[in-house]
Design a protein around this motif. Structure first.
Motif, PDB file in Angstrom:
ATOM      1  N   SER A   1     128.693 102.044  13.810  1.00 42.44           N
ATOM      2  CA  SER A   1     129.557 102.279  14.967  1.00 42.44           C
ATOM      3  C   SER A   1     130.716 101.294  14.985  1.00 42.44           C
ATOM      4  O   SER A   1     131.491 101.244  15.935  1.00 42.44           O
ATOM      5  CB  SER A   1     128.750 102.153  16.269  1.00 42.44           C
ATOM      6  OG  SER A   1     128.145 100.872  16.354  1.00 42.44           O
ATOM      7  N   GLY A   2     130.850 100.505  13.921  1.00 44.29           N
ATOM      8  CA  GLY A   2     131.925  99.522  13.816  1.00 44.29           C
ATOM      9  C   GLY A   2     131.772  98.724  12.539  1.00 44.29           C
ATOM     10  O   GLY A   2     130.722  98.748  11.897  1.00 44.29           O
ATOM     11  N   LYS A   3     132.816  97.988  12.163  1.00 41.18           N
ATOM     12  CA  LYS A   3     132.806  97.296  10.876  1.00 41.18           C
ATOM     13  C   LYS A   3     131.825  96.136  10.811  1.00 41.18           C
ATOM     14  O   LYS A   3     131.502  95.660   9.721  1.00 41.18           O
ATOM     15  CB  LYS A   3     134.217  96.798  10.548  1.00 41.18           C
ATOM     16  CG  LYS A   3     134.769  95.752  11.524  1.00 41.18           C
ATOM     17  CD  LYS A   3     136.180  95.363  11.143  1.00 41.18           C
ATOM     18  CE  LYS A   3     136.747  94.305  12.106  1.00 41.18           C
ATOM     19  NZ  LYS A   3     138.119  93.909  11.715  1.00 41.18           N
ATOM     20  N   HIS A   4     131.329  95.696  11.960  1.00 43.55           N
ATOM     21  CA  HIS A   4     130.421  94.552  11.970  1.00 43.55           C
ATOM     22  C   HIS A   4     128.942  94.943  11.963  1.00 43.55           C
ATOM     23  O   HIS A   4     128.082  94.064  12.055  1.00 43.55           O
ATOM     24  CB  HIS A   4     130.689  93.675  13.196  1.00 43.55           C
ATOM     25  CG  HIS A   4     132.010  92.974  13.165  1.00 43.55           C
ATOM     26  ND1 HIS A   4     132.233  91.857  12.392  1.00 43.55           N
ATOM     27  CD2 HIS A   4     133.182  93.249  13.787  1.00 43.55           C
ATOM     28  CE1 HIS A   4     133.485  91.452  12.556  1.00 43.55           C
ATOM     29  NE2 HIS A   4     134.086  92.285  13.392  1.00 43.55           N
ATOM     30  N   ASN A   5     128.619  96.231  11.892  1.00 41.50           N
ATOM     31  CA  ASN A   5     127.210  96.598  11.989  1.00 41.50           C
ATOM     32  C   ASN A   5     126.810  97.709  11.028  1.00 41.50           C
ATOM     33  O   ASN A   5     127.655  98.452  10.518  1.00 41.50           O
ATOM     34  CB  ASN A   5     126.846  96.980  13.427  1.00 41.50           C
ATOM     35  CG  ASN A   5     127.508  98.269  13.882  1.00 41.50           C
ATOM     36  OD1 ASN A   5     127.235  99.343  13.347  1.00 41.50           O
ATOM     37  ND2 ASN A   5     128.382  98.177  14.873  1.00 41.50           N
TER      38      ASN A   5
END
Length: 287
Positions: A198-202
């Motif tokens: 759901s995002g670049k960090h996860n």
């Protein structure tokens, strides 16, 4: 243009919610008007059901597709469909994640978020900055209040026995590049699980074949609808399948380029009440 529309599904973070992870009054009212027009409204999110309830100010959606489709709940919060990760896969994945510090959680069918006690100290150093995920401070809320922390041996026993049915593994790191080798290792279990984000960090690990669209098909069957009657609002990789199948794919202005390629319509930025503006100007006012 939207004469066939009967069901509107909404991703939450980066879509329905603003940058403060809030459902604004304008969005709340626009959704109410759309629902009053006869359209069914469903949340379609990577969040657990309990986490999804926090920012919507009591709005009564007609259904909930949570944990990227691994759990599906009716309007009253009753679990009607779920898919779990295989215990053996989870146990091996944990050993991979414990090789170096990553923030990780297990989400189960009861919306419980689990953490391993032995990893708390290492993870606490990782999130020493006040990082927010799903509008919840990892340090002040998720880490200390929202998660249930148990010893590793107990966690593994709960998973092995089936006492806790894990529907999703959530992995987070402040440096996106650090997730690349982890993803490569986790993809070894590609025959029984899928990896999305759901995002670049996860990274979000879910059972094989599970997606937001697969969850939405439960409601299509329930209400006798076809894909051409479904509108999906989204912005991230975990919205890909739903945006690809829905007759009306609406992608947010703030979406990543690869997801924008799926758009039939573009809604304004989520921090500018994009969903509300699209509903009012394009759907209710006829475009």
């Amino acid at each position: 243009m939207f004469s066939q529309l009967r069901l509107a599904a909404f991703d939450m973070d980066g879509t329905l919610l603003n940058g403060e992870s809030q459902m604004t009054d304008a969005t709340w009212e626009a959704c109410r008007l759309l629902q009053a027009s006869g359209c069914k409204l469903v949340l379609s999110t990577g969040r657990t059901y309990k986490s999804a309830q926090q920012p919507i100010n009591g709005f009564s959606f007609d259904g909930y597709v949570c944990s990227n489709g691994a759990t599906v709940l009716d309007a009253d919060g009753n679990l009607v469909q779920s898919s779990s990760l295989q215990p053996e896969m989870i146990q091996q994945a944990v050993h991979t994640l414990r090789k170096q510090p990553f923030y990780y959680e297990f989400h189960d069918t009861e919306s419980t978020r689990w953490m391993v006690q032995e990893d708390r100290e290492r993870i606490e150093l990782l999130i020493r900055d006040d990082i927010s995920v799903e509008g919840i401070s990892l340090r002040r809320f998720a880490f200390y209040k929202w998660t249930r922390v148990v010893p590793l041996a107990e966690m593994m026993q709960r998973i092995a026995s089936g006492e806790s049915k894990i529907v999703k593994m959530f992995v987070w790191h402040p440096v996106p590049e650090e997730l690349v080798p982890v993803r490569d290792e986790l993809e070894r279990w590609g025959d029984v699980s899928d990896i999305t984000s759901s995002g670049k960090h996860n990274l979000e690990v879910i059972p094989k074949g599970v997606s937001k669209w697969e969850g939405l098909t439960y409601f299509c069957r329930k209400w006798g609808l076809g894909p051409e009657q479904v509108m999906m609002f989204g912005d991230a990789e975990n919205d890909r399948e739903a945006l690809s199948h829905a007759g009306y794919p609406v992608v947010m202005e703030n979406a990543v380029p690869t997801i924008k390629e799926l758009a039939r319509f573009i809604a304004p930025h989520h921090d500018r009440d994009g969903v509300a503006e699209f509903i009012r100007k394009q759907i209710l006012a006829g475009g």
